[in-house]
Design a protein around this motif. Structure first.
Motif, short mmCIF file in Angstrom:
data_model
loop_
_atom_site.label_atom_id
_atom_site.label_comp_id
_atom_site.label_asym_id
_atom_site.label_seq_id
_atom_site.Cartn_x
_atom_site.Cartn_y
_atom_site.Cartn_z
N GLY A 6 -31.85 9.59 4.31
CA GLY A 6 -32.23 8.11 4.26
C GLY A 6 -33.65 7.74 3.92
O GLY A 6 -34.00 6.89 3.80
N ILE A 11 -28.19 6.97 -9.01
CA ILE A 11 -27.38 6.56 -7.58
C ILE A 11 -28.39 5.80 -6.53
O ILE A 11 -27.75 4.88 -6.19
CB ILE A 11 -26.66 7.68 -7.10
N LEU A 12 -29.61 6.47 -6.57
CA LEU A 12 -30.40 5.64 -5.49
C LEU A 12 -30.79 4.16 -6.23
O LEU A 12 -30.91 3.48 -5.31
CB LEU A 12 -31.58 6.56 -5.42
N TYR A 13 -31.08 4.24 -7.34
CA TYR A 13 -31.45 2.87 -8.12
C TYR A 13 -30.24 1.95 -7.64
O TYR A 13 -30.40 0.70 -7.51
CB TYR A 13 -31.82 2.98 -9.50
N ARG A 14 -28.91 2.31 -7.91
CA ARG A 14 -27.63 1.46 -7.69
C ARG A 14 -27.59 1.10 -6.09
O ARG A 14 -27.39 -0.13 -5.74
CB ARG A 14 -26.65 2.29 -8.14
N LYS A 15 -27.98 2.12 -5.28
CA LYS A 15 -27.91 1.87 -3.75
C LYS A 15 -28.95 0.92 -3.42
O LYS A 15 -28.74 0.02 -2.50
CB LYS A 15 -28.22 3.12 -3.01
N THR A 16 -30.27 0.88 -3.88
CA THR A 16 -31.22 -0.01 -3.63
C THR A 16 -31.29 -1.45 -4.50
O THR A 16 -32.40 -2.02 -4.26
CB THR A 16 -32.46 0.93 -3.73
N LYS A 17 -30.22 -1.53 -5.28
CA LYS A 17 -30.27 -2.70 -6.28
C LYS A 17 -31.47 -2.63 -7.17
O LYS A 17 -31.86 -3.80 -7.41
CB LYS A 17 -29.77 -3.75 -5.21
N PHE A 72 -35.09 7.21 1.03
CA PHE A 72 -34.70 7.23 -0.53
C PHE A 72 -36.13 6.98 -1.24
O PHE A 72 -36.14 7.58 -2.59
CB PHE A 72 -34.09 5.81 -0.56
N GLU A 103 -32.85 12.48 0.62
CA GLU A 103 -31.71 11.25 0.32
C GLU A 103 -30.95 11.21 1.45
O GLU A 103 -30.54 10.17 1.83
CB GLU A 103 -31.14 11.74 -1.01
N GLU A 161 -32.72 0.96 -13.11
CA GLU A 161 -31.59 1.83 -13.47
C GLU A 161 -31.60 1.83 -14.87
O GLU A 161 -31.40 2.67 -15.72
CB GLU A 161 -30.58 1.22 -12.80
N ARG A 185 -28.77 11.71 -9.66
CA ARG A 185 -29.07 11.46 -8.46
C ARG A 185 -29.84 9.86 -8.38
O ARG A 185 -29.64 9.34 -7.30
CB ARG A 185 -29.68 12.38 -7.56
#
Length: 160
Positions: free
Chosen positions: A26, A54-60, A28, A23, A65, A51
């Motif tokens: 980068g 958070i990754l789902y949120r970052k990748t929209k 992901f 992560e 999510e 975690r």
């Protein structure tokens, strides 16, 4: 309740650390896969779920999510109920003596188990409600746009 062996816990910890490293680098998609395997084996692994959220949120990835939140909340609630029921079974006399007072004080839920407030579960529940609200708002906006597009040709014909 399913007990996890010491060896399995060590392996789980190693996987978690490798996912965190990926992560940070980068990668992901690779980190997501590892977090998902951890959660598949241990659905109540709070850190892996956090975690992954958070990754789902970052990748929209809102749908992913939402699904993860639903599953994680359900898994944790089931785990808590099982633990409470196990305690009651192992301490029947104490449980029976204290149940009437707990009931009078409103400390028992519909299943006659003590209410249990967990900060992370409360946070996840609020996040799930927010995501559902955003999803509903987004779908309503899309419907309005579709309706306006459907009406557009009619308006142009009237003007002619």
């Amino acid at each position: 309740m399913k007990k996890i062996t010491k060896k399995a816990r060590i392996q789980e910890g190693e996987k978690f650390e490798s996912a965190k490293k990926l992560e940070l680098e980068g990668a992901f998609a690779d980190a997501v896969k590892i977090y998902q395997t951890i959660i598949k084996r241990n659905p109540i692994h709070i850190d892996a779920v956090s975690r992954l959220l958070i990754l789902y949120r970052k990748t929209k990835a809102m749908d992913a999510e939402i699904e993860l939140l639903k599953n994680a909340i359900s898994s944790h609630e089931n785990h808590i109920e099982e633990a409470q029921q196990e305690w009651i079974d192992n301490h029947q006399e104490i449980a029976e003596d204290s149940r009437p007072l707990a009931q009078i004080l409103g400390l028992l839920n519909a299943k006659h188990l003590p209410y249990y407030e967990h900060e992370v579960l409360q946070k996840w529940t609020r996040r799930l409600a927010l995501l559902k609200q955003r999803l509903d708002k987004s779908s309503k906006q899309k419907n309005v746009v579709r309706k306006n597009k459907d009406r557009s040709p009619e308006r142009s014909e009237i003007k002619k």
